[in-house]
Write an enzyme that holds these catalytic residues in place. Structure first.
Site, PDB file in Angstrom:
ATOM      1  N   LYS A   1       0.947  -0.951  -0.053  1.00 11.86           N
ATOM      2  CA  LYS A   1      -0.050  -0.352   0.419  1.00 11.86           C
ATOM      3  C   LYS A   1       1.086   1.217   0.276  1.00 11.86           C
ATOM      4  O   LYS A   1       1.842   1.441   0.647  1.00 11.86           O
ATOM      5  CB  LYS A   1      -1.046  -0.174   1.353  1.00 11.86           C
ATOM      6  CG  LYS A   1      -2.132  -0.912   1.335  1.00 11.86           C
ATOM      7  CD  LYS A   1      -2.753  -0.916   2.836  1.00 11.86           C
ATOM      8  CE  LYS A   1      -4.189  -0.025   2.637  1.00 11.86           C
ATOM      9  NZ  LYS A   1      -4.705  -0.193   4.102  1.00 11.86           N
TER      10      LYS A   1
HETATM   11  O1  G3P Z   1      -9.047   0.542   5.389  1.00 14.30           O
HETATM   12  C1  G3P Z   1      -9.111   1.921   5.527  1.00 14.30           C
HETATM   13  C2  G3P Z   1     -10.067   1.994   7.316  1.00 14.30           C
HETATM   14  O2  G3P Z   1      -8.396   1.783   7.577  1.00 14.30           O
HETATM   15  C3  G3P Z   1      -9.554   2.970   7.785  1.00 14.30           C
HETATM   16  O3  G3P Z   1     -11.144   3.046   8.335  1.00 14.30           O
HETATM   17  O4  G3P Z   1     -12.453   3.722  10.760  1.00 14.30           O
HETATM   18  O5  G3P Z   1     -10.004   4.188   9.721  1.00 14.30           O
HETATM   19  O6  G3P Z   1     -12.179   5.912   8.490  1.00 14.30           O
HETATM   20  P1  G3P Z   1     -11.169   4.005   9.490  1.00 14.30           P
END
Ligand code: G3P
Length: 234
Positions: free
Chosen positions: A83
Site C-alpha cells: 500500500k
Molecule cells: O482501510 C482503511 C481503513 O483502515 C480506514 O478506516 O475507519 O479508520 O476510516 P477508518
C-alpha cells in the site's frame, strides 16, 4: 465482491478464516501499531492464516524509500500487496513497483480524480475511504459509483477496494454498485453474520424439537458415505 478484513488482529482473522468468508486482509500503520507486536512475526502469522492478498503499508514519504520498503514487504510472501499513499511520491513508487512485478494498492483516495491517477500509475487496487468522506459531510459511496464508471469506460484493470467501511449498509451499497472488494473491521463483518430473526427462529426450532422429545441418528458411517481408502490401489 471479495471481502477483506481490515485488521491485523490474529483472533479476529482466525474467526473469519474458519467461517470461509475471508478473501484477504488490509492493514495500515494504525492497525499494526494497535497489536503491539513485532512486525515481521505478526505478518508471518497473518500470512500463515490467509491464502489471499495481505495488504501492508509503506511508511516512507519519498518514492525511493517507498520503493525500497515495498520490495522488503513483498519479500515476506507471495500474496503481499504494497500500500502506497495517494501522493505524487506514492504514484511514482506505484509505477516503479508495478514495473518490478510487485502488486500495489493506492490508499487514502478521496476523489474520482485520485482514483483515475492511481489506475494510470498501474495500481492493482485503489482504496477510496468512504467512511471518512461521510464523516466530512460528503456522500462517500457516490465516489465509488463514479470511480467504477470511469474504470469501466477505459477498461482499467485496477480493482476498486472500498475502505473505511463503518457499517453493514456500506457493504450492501458497495456490492450493489459492483465494487470489486470491500474491506471492513471485524465488528462490521460480525454484524453481517447476525440477524435477530435468525436467533428467534433458531430458538423456536430447538424449543419445538425438545418439546417433541425427538433424537437425531447417532454418528455411524452410512453405506453411501464410505471414507476413501488412504492408499489408492492401481
Ligand atoms: O482501510 C482503511 C481503513 O483502515 C480506514 O478506516 O475507519 O479508520 O476510516 P477508518
Amino acid at each position: 465482491m471479495k471481502i477483506f478484513l481490515d485488521t491485523a488482529n490474529i483472533p479476529s482473522i482466525k474467526t473469519f478464516v474458519d467461517m470461509g468468508v475471508l478473501d484477504g486482509i488490509t492493514t495500515n500503520p494504525t492497525l499494526i501499531a494497535k497489536e503491539n507486536r513485532e512486525f515481521t512475526e505478526l505478518v508471518h502469522e497473518i500470512l500463515g492464516l490467509v491464502p489471499g492478498p495481505v495488504n501492508l503499508e509503506v511508511v516512507s514519504q519519498e518514492s525511493a524509500g517507498m520503493i525500497s520498503e515495498g520490495h522488503d514487504l513483498a519479500a515476506l510472501g507471495p500474496n503481499i500487496v504494497v500500500k502506497c499513499p495517494m501522493t505524487a511520491e506514492g504514484l511514482k513508487a506505484v509505477r516503479k513497483l508495478h514495473r518490478d512485478g510487485i502488486k500495489t494498492n493506492v490508499t487514502l483516495i478521496f476523489s474520482p480524480n485520485q482514483a483515475l491517477l492511481a489506475a494510470k500509475a498501474g495500481a492493482d487496487y485503489a482504496s477510496p475511504f468512504i467512511g471518512r468522506l461521510d464523516d466530512a459531510g460528503h456522500e462517500g459511496m457516490k465516489i465509488i459509483e463514479e470511480i467504477l464508471s470511469i474504470y469501466r469506460n477505459y477498461g482499467f484493470e485496477t480493482r476498486v477496494l472500498v475502505a473505511s467501511i463503518r457499517h453493514p449498509v456500506h457493504v450492501v451499497q458497495a456490492a450493489k454498485l459492483g465494487a470489486h472488494v470491500a474491506t471492513m473491521p471485524p465488528d462490521v463483518l460480525d454484524k453481517m453474520v447476525k440477524h435477530p430473526l435468525t436467533d428467534i427462529g433458531l430458538k423456536r426450532f430447538l424449543d419445538d424439537w425438545q418439546r417433541a422429545g425427538l433424537k437425531l441418528p447417532q454418528g455411524r458411517p452410512s453405506s453411501h458415505m464410505k471414507p476413501k481408502p488412504l492408499v489408492q490401489r492401481a
